[in-house]
Write a protein that holds these residues in place. Structure first.
Motif, PDB file in Angstrom:
ATOM      1  N   ALA A 105       3.859   6.913  -3.596  1.00  0.00           N
ATOM      2  CA  ALA A 105       5.012   6.216  -3.017  1.00  0.00           C
ATOM      3  C   ALA A 105       4.564   5.095  -2.090  1.00  0.00           C
ATOM      4  CB  ALA A 105       5.898   7.204  -2.271  1.00  0.00           C
ATOM      5  N   GLU A 106       3.505   5.320  -1.329  1.00  0.00           N
ATOM      6  CA  GLU A 106       3.001   4.272  -0.418  1.00  0.00           C
ATOM      7  C   GLU A 106       2.461   3.100  -1.210  1.00  0.00           C
ATOM      8  OE1 GLU A 106       2.083   2.325   3.113  1.00  0.00           O
ATOM      9  OE2 GLU A 106       3.369   4.036   2.721  1.00  0.00           O
ATOM     10  N   ASN A 107       1.760   3.374  -2.298  1.00  0.00           N
ATOM     11  CA  ASN A 107       1.219   2.295  -3.128  1.00  0.00           C
ATOM     12  C   ASN A 107       2.343   1.497  -3.794  1.00  0.00           C
ATOM     13  OD1 ASN A 107      -1.435   2.863  -2.514  1.00  0.00           O
ATOM     14  ND2 ASN A 107      -1.704   4.211  -4.270  1.00  0.00           N
ATOM     15  N   GLU A 108       3.410   2.174  -4.204  1.00  0.00           N
ATOM     16  CA  GLU A 108       4.546   1.476  -4.801  1.00  0.00           C
ATOM     17  C   GLU A 108       5.316   0.656  -3.776  1.00  0.00           C
ATOM     18  OE1 GLU A 108       6.942   4.331  -6.845  1.00  0.00           O
ATOM     19  OE2 GLU A 108       5.476   4.609  -8.444  1.00  0.00           O
ATOM     20  N   HIS A 109       5.343   1.167  -2.539  1.00  0.00           N
ATOM     21  CA  HIS A 109       6.061   0.464  -1.459  1.00  0.00           C
ATOM     22  C   HIS A 109       5.328  -0.815  -1.074  1.00  0.00           C
ATOM     23  CE1 HIS A 109       7.710  -0.075   2.662  1.00  0.00           C
ATOM     24  NE2 HIS A 109       8.827   0.287   2.051  1.00  0.00           N
ATOM     25  N   GLY A 110       3.992  -0.796  -1.209  1.00  0.00           N
ATOM     26  CA  GLY A 110       3.215  -2.023  -1.005  1.00  0.00           C
ATOM     27  C   GLY A 110       2.777  -2.301   0.422  1.00  0.00           C
ATOM     28  N   GLU A 111       3.068  -1.407   1.348  1.00  0.00           N
ATOM     29  CA  GLU A 111       2.627  -1.637   2.720  1.00  0.00           C
ATOM     30  C   GLU A 111       1.262  -1.024   2.910  1.00  0.00           C
ATOM     31  OE1 GLU A 111       6.892  -1.875   4.969  1.00  0.00           O
ATOM     32  OE2 GLU A 111       5.461  -0.348   5.550  1.00  0.00           O
TER      33      GLU A 111
END
Length: 112
Positions: A105-111
Motif C-alpha cells: 500500500a505504501e509503494n502504491e501510495h507513492g510517498e
C-alpha cells in the motif's frame, strides 16, 4: 535497495541480537552481556532513526517488529528449543501478511 532500507535491516539485526543476548542473560547475567545488550538496543534505535528519514513510520515500525519477531521465533526454536503452537505460527504468518500489505500500500501510495 535504498540506504534507508539497509538502515532498517541493520536495526532489525541489532534488535534481534539484543533480544537473544537478553535471553542468554536470563540464564546467567554478567556485566559484559548487559553492556552488549544495551549497546545493541541503542544501535537498533539509532539505525531505526536513520531509516525513518526516508521510510514512513508505520511501514518502518511494522517491518521492524514483524521481521524481528520472525527472526526471534526462528532463533528461539532452533537454538533454545522453544516450540510454537499452530495458532502462534498462524498468527505470525498473518502478521507477516499484514506487513506485506502495508508495504504494498505504501509503494502504491507513492510517498517516502
Amino acid at each position: 535497495m535504498s540506504r534507508a532500507w539497509c538502515y532498517l535491516f541493520l536495526a532489525i539485526v541489532a534488535e534481534v541480537s539484543s533480544v537473544v543476548v537478553m535471553k542468554l542473560l536470563s540464564r546467567e547475567a554478567n556485566w559484559a552481556g548487559m553492556v552488549l545488550m544495551y549497546f545493541s538496543i541503542g544501535l537498533s534505535f539509532t539505525f531505526m532513526a536513520l531509516a525513518l528519514k526516508k521510510i514512513a513510520l508505520a511501514v518502518a515500525y511494522a517491518t521492524w517488529e514483524s521481521l524481528g519477531l520472525l527472526a526471534v521465533a526462528a532463533i528461539g526454536s532452533i537454538f533454545f528449543k522453544e516450540q510454537l503452537s499452530v495458532m502462534q505460527f498462524v498468527a505470525i504468518l498473518l502478521l507477516l501478511g499484514g506487513v506485506l500489505l502495508v508495504n504494498i500500500a505504501e509503494n502504491e501510495h507513492g510517498e517516502c
